[in-house]
Write an enzyme that holds these catalytic residues in place. Structure first.
Site, PDB file in Angstrom:
ATOM      1  N   CYS A  62      -3.109  -6.901 -10.586  1.00  0.00           N
ATOM      2  CA  CYS A  62      -4.242  -7.303  -9.750  1.00  0.00           C
ATOM      3  C   CYS A  62      -5.030  -6.112  -9.204  1.00  0.00           C
ATOM      4  CB  CYS A  62      -3.806  -8.226  -8.621  1.00  0.00           C
ATOM      5  SG  CYS A  62      -2.473  -7.610  -7.600  1.00  0.00           S
TER       6      CYS A  62
ATOM      7  N   HIS B 110      -0.385  -8.339  -3.427  1.00  0.00           N
ATOM      8  CA  HIS B 110      -1.602  -8.794  -4.096  1.00  0.00           C
ATOM      9  C   HIS B 110      -2.850  -8.097  -3.557  1.00  0.00           C
ATOM     10  CE1 HIS B 110      -4.051 -11.382  -6.550  1.00  0.00           C
ATOM     11  NE2 HIS B 110      -4.739 -11.788  -5.511  1.00  0.00           N
TER      12      HIS B 110
ATOM     13  N   ASP C 187      -0.190 -10.925 -10.729  1.00  0.00           N
ATOM     14  CA  ASP C 187       0.696 -10.714 -11.879  1.00  0.00           C
ATOM     15  C   ASP C 187       1.094  -9.264 -12.072  1.00  0.00           C
ATOM     16  OD1 ASP C 187      -1.715  -9.664 -12.625  1.00  0.00           O
ATOM     17  OD2 ASP C 187      -1.988 -10.907 -14.405  1.00  0.00           O
TER      18      ASP C 187
END
Length: 203
Positions: free
Chosen positions: A6, A195, A3
């Protein structure tokens, strides 16, 4: 969760979890490390005030991180994980405070970070030309992706390092970078495009 928060979430959870783990290995050393880090965080709010943050506005975020560190002796890994999994819970306050620490360090060292910021190309002709604008647009808002410049600023603000292994789909071993360079990392993260995750040593 991918989001935009991370890195900060993995960084903070990973380090707090490591403080808990170390207590079962060498309690005296782990407690000394916890207290030193707690002292750094306690003093950090005054550093933020010196670069223009309103103490009343940031105090509730600071308090959550201070409290989490104070409770480490009575916290186990499962409890910590539950805290970070709670939607819109106190972990989000701690994550934002890490963003503030990152931004505050950049603001205290503008001559060092501005050349990196000026070299960034956002592709739409609205690139930032000063530290304050960059922090307001790219560091302080929740959900903004973390770049290498953010990682360096946060790590140096806290006096610690992180190792990042990059999984980019290419053949061969993972490439690994420690930030800041030349320091022993406190935790290791895995980066896949967009991510971050925590990497654990096989035990």
């Amino acid at each position: 969760r991918g989001d935009g928060n991370c890195f900060y979430r993995c960084f903070l959870f990973g380090y707090l979890e490591e403080l808990i783990r170390k207590r079962s290995v060498d309690l005296s050393s782990a407690e000394a490390e916890r207290l030193a880090f707690l002292e750094k965080i306690r003093g950090s709010i005054d550093d933020l005030v010196t670069v223009g943050y309103d103490k009343n506005a940031v105090e509730m975020f600071w308090e959550e991180l201070v409290e989490a560190l104070e409770k480490i002796p009575d916290t186990d890994a499962a409890t910590l994980e539950a805290t970070f999994q709670e939607e819109n819970g106190v972990a989000e306050y701690m994550v934002w405070y890490c963003r503030a620490l990152c931004a505050g360090f950049m603001k205290r060292n503008p001559d060092r970070f501005l050349p990196f910021i000026l070299s960034l190309d956002d592709g739409d002709g609205t690139a930032c030309v000063d530290i304050v604008t960059f922090c307001a647009r790219e560091v302080e808002p929740m959900g903004r992706e973390c770049e290498q410049i953010h990682i360096i600023a946060l790590c140096e603000a806290l006096g610690m390092a992180v190792a990042i292994e990059y999984l980019d789909g290419s053949d061969g071993p993972l490439s690994c970078l420690t930030l800041p360079e030349g320091h022993s990392p406190a935790i290791t993260l895995l980066y896949r495009p967009g991510h971050y995750d925590i990497l654990y040593e096989a035990r």
